[in-house]
Design a protein around this motif. Structure first.
Motif, PDB file in Angstrom:
ATOM      1  N   VAL A  66     -33.436 -27.816 -25.236  1.00 40.61           N
ATOM      2  CA  VAL A  66     -33.590 -26.413 -24.849  1.00 40.61           C
ATOM      3  C   VAL A  66     -32.277 -25.700 -25.158  1.00 40.61           C
ATOM      4  O   VAL A  66     -31.223 -26.098 -24.660  1.00 40.61           O
ATOM      5  N   ALA A  67     -32.339 -24.671 -25.993  1.00 40.81           N
ATOM      6  CA  ALA A  67     -31.147 -23.951 -26.453  1.00 40.81           C
ATOM      7  C   ALA A  67     -31.258 -22.470 -26.091  1.00 40.81           C
ATOM      8  O   ALA A  67     -32.350 -21.966 -25.851  1.00 40.81           O
ATOM      9  N   PRO A  68     -30.135 -21.747 -26.079  1.00 42.73           N
ATOM     10  CA  PRO A  68     -30.176 -20.328 -25.684  1.00 42.73           C
ATOM     11  C   PRO A  68     -30.838 -19.406 -26.701  1.00 42.73           C
ATOM     12  O   PRO A  68     -31.424 -18.401 -26.322  1.00 42.73           O
ATOM     13  N   VAL A 130     -34.738 -34.708 -21.794  1.00 46.23           N
ATOM     14  CA  VAL A 130     -34.558 -33.268 -21.978  1.00 46.23           C
ATOM     15  C   VAL A 130     -33.060 -32.972 -22.055  1.00 46.23           C
ATOM     16  O   VAL A 130     -32.305 -33.326 -21.152  1.00 46.23           O
ATOM     17  N   ILE A 131     -32.641 -32.362 -23.159  1.00 42.34           N
ATOM     18  CA  ILE A 131     -31.252 -31.943 -23.334  1.00 42.34           C
ATOM     19  C   ILE A 131     -31.205 -30.435 -23.101  1.00 42.34           C
ATOM     20  O   ILE A 131     -31.811 -29.664 -23.853  1.00 42.34           O
ATOM     21  N   LEU A 132     -30.523 -30.020 -22.062  1.00 42.30           N
ATOM     22  CA  LEU A 132     -30.422 -28.603 -21.705  1.00 42.30           C
ATOM     23  C   LEU A 132     -29.069 -28.093 -22.172  1.00 42.30           C
ATOM     24  O   LEU A 132     -28.041 -28.293 -21.514  1.00 42.30           O
ATOM     25  N   ASP A 133     -29.064 -27.454 -23.350  1.00 42.11           N
ATOM     26  CA  ASP A 133     -27.825 -26.986 -23.962  1.00 42.11           C
ATOM     27  C   ASP A 133     -27.379 -25.681 -23.328  1.00 42.11           C
ATOM     28  O   ASP A 133     -28.177 -24.770 -23.131  1.00 42.11           O
ATOM     29  N   GLU A 134     -26.076 -25.583 -23.014  1.00 37.77           N
ATOM     30  CA  GLU A 134     -25.535 -24.403 -22.319  1.00 37.77           C
ATOM     31  C   GLU A 134     -26.399 -24.118 -21.088  1.00 37.77           C
ATOM     32  O   GLU A 134     -26.993 -23.053 -20.933  1.00 37.77           O
ATOM     33  N   ILE A 135     -26.421 -25.090 -20.190  1.00 34.92           N
ATOM     34  CA  ILE A 135     -27.321 -25.094 -19.039  1.00 34.92           C
ATOM     35  C   ILE A 135     -27.119 -23.893 -18.125  1.00 34.92           C
ATOM     36  O   ILE A 135     -28.025 -23.493 -17.386  1.00 34.92           O
ATOM     37  N   HIS A 136     -25.937 -23.253 -18.179  1.00 33.90           N
ATOM     38  CA  HIS A 136     -25.715 -22.093 -17.322  1.00 33.90           C
ATOM     39  C   HIS A 136     -26.730 -20.982 -17.592  1.00 33.90           C
ATOM     40  O   HIS A 136     -26.965 -20.127 -16.751  1.00 33.90           O
ATOM     41  N   HIS A 137     -27.360 -20.996 -18.789  1.00 30.56           N
ATOM     42  CA  HIS A 137     -28.364 -19.978 -19.089  1.00 30.56           C
ATOM     43  C   HIS A 137     -29.610 -20.127 -18.221  1.00 30.56           C
ATOM     44  O   HIS A 137     -30.376 -19.169 -18.074  1.00 30.56           O
ATOM     45  N   ALA A 138     -29.816 -21.304 -17.674  1.00 35.80           N
ATOM     46  CA  ALA A 138     -30.968 -21.485 -16.785  1.00 35.80           C
ATOM     47  C   ALA A 138     -30.804 -20.677 -15.499  1.00 35.80           C
ATOM     48  O   ALA A 138     -31.762 -20.517 -14.743  1.00 35.80           O
ATOM     49  N   GLY A 139     -29.591 -20.166 -15.264  1.00 40.66           N
ATOM     50  CA  GLY A 139     -29.365 -19.301 -14.106  1.00 40.66           C
ATOM     51  C   GLY A 139     -29.376 -17.828 -14.458  1.00 40.66           C
ATOM     52  O   GLY A 139     -29.100 -16.989 -13.613  1.00 40.66           O
ATOM     53  N   GLY A 147     -38.648 -21.741 -14.273  1.00 37.04           N
ATOM     54  CA  GLY A 147     -39.410 -22.323 -15.376  1.00 37.04           C
ATOM     55  C   GLY A 147     -38.835 -23.656 -15.819  1.00 37.04           C
ATOM     56  O   GLY A 147     -39.578 -24.624 -16.040  1.00 37.04           O
ATOM     57  N   VAL A 148     -37.498 -23.717 -15.938  1.00 31.90           N
ATOM     58  CA  VAL A 148     -36.844 -24.971 -16.333  1.00 31.90           C
ATOM     59  C   VAL A 148     -37.105 -26.062 -15.302  1.00 31.90           C
ATOM     60  O   VAL A 148     -37.404 -27.213 -15.647  1.00 31.90           O
ATOM     61  N   ASP A 169     -22.739 -15.024 -10.734  1.00 33.34           N
ATOM     62  CA  ASP A 169     -23.796 -14.750  -9.769  1.00 33.34           C
ATOM     63  C   ASP A 169     -24.035 -15.962  -8.883  1.00 33.34           C
ATOM     64  O   ASP A 169     -23.368 -16.985  -8.999  1.00 33.34           O
ATOM     65  N   ASP A 170     -25.009 -15.823  -7.978  1.00 32.04           N
ATOM     66  CA  ASP A 170     -25.322 -16.891  -7.038  1.00 32.04           C
ATOM     67  C   ASP A 170     -26.608 -17.617  -7.387  1.00 32.04           C
ATOM     68  O   ASP A 170     -27.167 -18.321  -6.547  1.00 32.04           O
ATOM     69  N   ASN A 171     -27.106 -17.451  -8.617  1.00 32.44           N
ATOM     70  CA  ASN A 171     -28.325 -18.164  -9.005  1.00 32.44           C
ATOM     71  C   ASN A 171     -27.991 -19.636  -9.239  1.00 32.44           C
ATOM     72  O   ASN A 171     -27.234 -19.955 -10.148  1.00 32.44           O
ATOM     73  N   PRO A 172     -28.530 -20.548  -8.425  1.00 35.45           N
ATOM     74  CA  PRO A 172     -28.246 -21.968  -8.659  1.00 35.45           C
ATOM     75  C   PRO A 172     -28.815 -22.425  -9.986  1.00 35.45           C
ATOM     76  O   PRO A 172     -29.868 -21.958 -10.424  1.00 35.45           O
ATOM     77  N   ILE A 173     -28.111 -23.320 -10.644  1.00 33.01           N
ATOM     78  CA  ILE A 173     -28.525 -23.832 -11.945  1.00 33.01           C
ATOM     79  C   ILE A 173     -29.358 -25.092 -11.722  1.00 33.01           C
ATOM     80  O   ILE A 173     -28.892 -26.038 -11.083  1.00 33.01           O
TER      81      ILE A 173
END
Length: 574
Positions: A66-68, A130-139, A147-148, A169-173
């Protein structure tokens, strides 16, 4: 027919941090693993080696990346194919399942957010890594994060990658572990960390010189009032935003002068051992990007490549530029994080974005080293908040939940408000108008320290800094900057002496203004830090960091006169 299992012996040799992280991963064999590594360190190679190991021993049957962005999908698929892992970069949510010709697929966070049930079903069908690239985008949004989490909870393994793990922000990843610190706040915890300072020490990334340009700016407000200010001087946040915007105006003199200086620096790098070195201008919007491209053509006589958005044609234009010897690329705000153009070595930060996350991602485009001694040079406005970020390049940050939000510098919302066309009173709409701006080199920031005194654009003093050799170690850069600063000050003193008449008695020195005092104190502090470096062998940046810890306050580029005086007194006692 199912694709072949990748052959581990075909992989390129791993760097020390990659080997250490892989050993830790294989030892733990846990469902989730978070690896933080500075841009340019080789996160993609590390992740693909993990994928190959798990495919080879039968732990997983499939891989989902998963990429940005759309462009990074192509980049991931190309890198994977080189090591025998076939990933479908053209997979769409409507396809439901990957073709049997592939080990898996590369998708975007947006795709997952739109149809998490599709990817959950795919994940449940085969044992999946599952490889979550630049995982901070999930927040980035609740939709993406939820969704992730929903799509990939059934995965056998999840590998989270990021070069910039912090968020504002305070969105947990999702799938990132948080630990409560002594202050009661939750902080993200990584299983493997390889920071910029580590990579710099190992020669994996380039040292970055930040050339900060100030200058006089003049603009008309939306109320019709004409204002002027010197970029870099203490001002309210609204005035800083307006002066910054005025400097970036393509119609003024600031941008042409800075672009001319940046191109001169690019020429030096090309002549000093980086013959294909390239420059990137990061613009705020499409109109500015096109205007900057025209300015570059006027300055250099060569057209610049322009990438306006992450659309269908962007990947091809980026790939063409990466493989060419063209000098300049202009992008709206930035070429997407993770985009790999190793020859980028000169940057012009001509965007209004100012968050630590964005700044780190942007500077990450220039740090990938290809051979020992390569350096990167980034030109930026002399704005206090940006100077602070430049001074703290080596700082390692975590994602903190529940931290009170303080307005450090100013944020993108403030800049957007400053750049909007507000409705004035009466029937006529009065718009913000940039009137004029000139540029001068204010200071050079390297390893947390500030060097140089103000030098007008186009003068020999500016050329002394633009002409720094392109192949240097970090220690050589610091030593040469100190030498340049000393020569600059000696030359000024000599010229002043030559101009002055011989009086019967030497006149009393004129009192220094605040700006002159700050320059003198910065110079004195740098000299004392250099002396401490020669005594102890500690890097300049660590000595400056220790002084900040003992005395408090921002980096020296932003410090007040009182803070500089306190640090001078403190370093003399070390």
């Amino acid at each position: 027919m199912a694709p072949r299992t990748p052959a581990l012996e075909t992989f390129p040799p791993l760097r020390a941090w990659q080997r250490k992280a892989m050993v830790e991963y294989l030892r733990r064999r846990s469902e989730d693993f978070t690896a933080v590594a500075t841009p340019g360190a080789g996160k993609t190679t590390f992740a693909l080696r993990i994928a190959a190991e798990l495919l080879a021993d039968g732990t997983v049957e499939a891989v989902t990346v998963v990429a940005p962005t759309e462009h990074l999908k192509t980049q991931w698929a190309t890198a994977a194919a080189r090591v025998g892992i076939q990933l479908d970069a053209a997979f769409r949510n409507a396809d439901l399942h990957s073709s049997a010709d592939f080990h898996g697929a590369v998708i975007t966070y947006a795709q997952v957010g739109m149809a998490p049930h599709v990817h959950r079903r795919r994940t449940m069908t085969r044992r999946t890594l599952v490889i979550l690239d630049e995982i901070h985008h999930a927040g980035d949004s609740r939709t993406w994060g939820d969704g992730v989490k929903a799509a990939f909870e059934p995965a056998v393994r999840r590998l989270m990658l990021t070069g910039t793990p912090f968020r504002s922000d305070d969105n947990p990843i999702p799938f990132v572990e948080y630990e409560r610190g002594g202050d009661g706040l939750l902080r993200s915890r990584a299983d493997s960390v390889y920071g910029y300072s580590d990579a710099l020490r190992d020669g994996v990334v380039r040292p970055v010189l930040f050339l900060a340009y100030s200058g006089e700016t003049r603009w008309r407000t939306n109320a019709g009032e004409e204002l002027s200010a010197r970029l870099g001087e203490p001002m309210t946040q609204d005035l800083i935003a307006q002066a910054w915007r005025t400097a970036l105006d393509p119609a003024g003199d600031w941008m042409p002068q800075v672009l001319r200086a940046a191109d001169a620096r690019l020429t030096v790098l090309r002549e000093a051992g980086m013959p294909d070195a390239a420059g990137l201008v990061i613009a705020t919007d499409q109109q500015s990007a096109r205007s900057y491209a025209k300015l570059i053509e006027q300055v250099t006589g060569e057209k610049a490549a322009v990438v306006l958005s992450d659309d269908v044609g962007a990947s091809a234009r980026i790939a063409t530029f990466a493989a060419s010897e063209q000098r300049w690329l202009v992008a709206v705000r930035m070429v997407s994080e993770g985009v790999d153009i190793p020859r980028l070595a000169v940057g012009v930060y001509a965007t209004s974005a100012s968050t630590p996350l964005y700044f780190a991602q942007a500077i990450g485009r220039f740090v990938r080293a290809r051979r020992p001694g390569e350096t990167a040079s980034v030109f930026l406005p002399s704005v206090p908040h940006l100077l602070g970020l430049a001074s703290e390049m080596e700082a390692e940050r975590d994602h903190v939940l529940g931290k009170p939000k303080d307005r450090e510098g100013f944020d993108d919302d403030l800049l957007e408000r400053a750049q909007r066309d507000d409705q004035a009173s009466g029937e006529l709409e009065k718009r913000f108008a940039a009137l004029s701006a000139t540029a001068e080199l204010d200071q050079v920031i390297f390893d947390g320290a500030s060097f140089g005194t103000a030098a007008q654009a186009g003068t020999p003093e500016e050329e002394e800094y633009l002409g720094l050799p392109g192949l240097l170690t970090s220690a050589q850069v610091a030593e040469l900057l100190s030498k340049r600063q000393s020569e600059q000050l000696a030359a000024r003193k000599r010229r002043a002496t030559e101009r002055s008449a011989e009086p019967a008695a030497p006149p009393a020195p004129a009192p220094m203004n605040a700006a002159q005092r700050r320059v003198a104190l910065r110079r004195q502090l740098n000299a004392l830090v250099a002396a401490q470096h020669h005594r102890t062998g500690q890097p300049h940046g660590k000595i400056h960091a220790e002084l900040r810890r003992l005395c408090g306050g921002p980096p020296s580029a932003q410090a007040t006169i009182e803070q500089l005086e306190e640090r001078i007194a403190t370093v003399q006692t070390l």
